[in-house]
Motif scaffolding. Structure first.
Motif, PDB file in Angstrom:
ATOM      1  N   SER A  34       0.859  -1.196   0.000  1.00 21.06           N
ATOM      2  CA  SER A  34       0.000   0.000   0.000  1.00 21.06           C
ATOM      3  C   SER A  34       0.892   1.242   0.000  1.00 21.06           C
ATOM      4  CB  SER A  34      -0.903   0.004   1.228  1.00 21.06           C
ATOM      5  OG  SER A  34      -0.117   0.028   2.393  1.00 21.06           O
ATOM      6  N   SER A  36       1.015   5.354   0.663  1.00 20.35           N
ATOM      7  CA  SER A  36       0.302   6.299   1.522  1.00 20.35           C
ATOM      8  C   SER A  36      -0.462   7.352   0.725  1.00 20.35           C
ATOM      9  CB  SER A  36       1.280   6.981   2.475  1.00 20.35           C
ATOM     10  OG  SER A  36       2.252   7.679   1.725  1.00 20.35           O
ATOM     11  N   GLN A  39      -4.949   5.802  -2.680  1.00 19.28           N
ATOM     12  CA  GLN A  39      -5.982   5.024  -2.010  1.00 19.28           C
ATOM     13  C   GLN A  39      -6.414   3.903  -2.943  1.00 19.28           C
ATOM     14  OE1 GLN A  39      -7.056   5.455   1.072  1.00 19.28           O
ATOM     15  NE2 GLN A  39      -5.660   7.182   1.352  1.00 19.28           N
ATOM     16  N   THR A  40      -6.256   2.652  -2.492  1.00 21.64           N
ATOM     17  CA  THR A  40      -6.706   1.506  -3.271  1.00 21.64           C
ATOM     18  C   THR A  40      -7.561   0.630  -2.390  1.00 21.64           C
ATOM     19  OG1 THR A  40      -4.775   0.221  -2.671  1.00 21.64           O
ATOM     20  CG2 THR A  40      -4.653   1.449  -4.735  1.00 21.64           C
ATOM     21  N   VAL A  42      -8.370  -2.871  -1.324  1.00 23.92           N
ATOM     22  CA  VAL A  42      -7.796  -4.203  -1.334  1.00 23.92           C
ATOM     23  C   VAL A  42      -8.812  -5.130  -0.682  1.00 23.92           C
ATOM     24  CG1 VAL A  42      -5.907  -5.648  -0.489  1.00 23.92           C
ATOM     25  CG2 VAL A  42      -5.477  -3.282  -1.183  1.00 23.92           C
TER      26      VAL A  42
END
Length: 144
Positions: A34, A36, A39-40, A42
């Motif tokens: 990830s 910072s 934004q994903t 998961v």
């Protein structure tokens, strides 16, 4: 059978293959990282990857191949091994070989002598048995 340098080269090539395969499997099975600032989403319900098993497998393979390489390197002649030292070592081995050959010839000679004694004893036994049998047959025949 290949010589030591060829074996060493094959082991180094094998080690390189194992490193490449290990990196490829880790890239394939590793969890996504990830960042910072990005934004994903998961999926938290993803099945657990057997990354730890792969890591242990490749670590064992790489360690064993590295150990094999060390053994092959240690078996190579050292830099201190000069032609004079090698010649002296060969001379010593030849002397030991001649001593062993002399000892072997002595053992073979003694074996031949023992064989002759055994054969002579067997011939004497056979002659005694023949005399005993012929003496028994002549006594059992009636005189005419």
């Amino acid at each position: 059978m290949a010589d030591r340098l060829t074996q060493l080269q094959d082991a180094v090539n094998s080690l390189a293959d194992q490193f490449c395969n290990a990196i490829g499997v880790l890239q394939q099975c590793g969890p996504p990282a990830s960042f910072s600032n990005i934004q994903t989403a998961v999926n938290k319900d993803q099945p657990a990857n057997p990354t730890e098993e792969y890591a242990q497998l490749f670590a064992a393979l790489i360690a064993r191949t590295a150990k094999d390489i060390d053994v092959l390197i240690d078996s190579l002649p050292s830099e201190e091994s000069t032609a004079a030292l090698q010649a002296a070592s060969l001379y010593k081995l030849e002397e030991e070989n001649h001593e062993a050959a002399t000892c072997l010839e002595d053992v073979v000679y003694r074996g031949d002598m023992l064989l002759e004694k055994i054969q002579s004893a067997l011939a004497d036994i056979a002659q005694s048995q023949l005399k005993t049998r012929s003496g028994t047959h002549s006594q059992s025949l009636p005189d005419s």
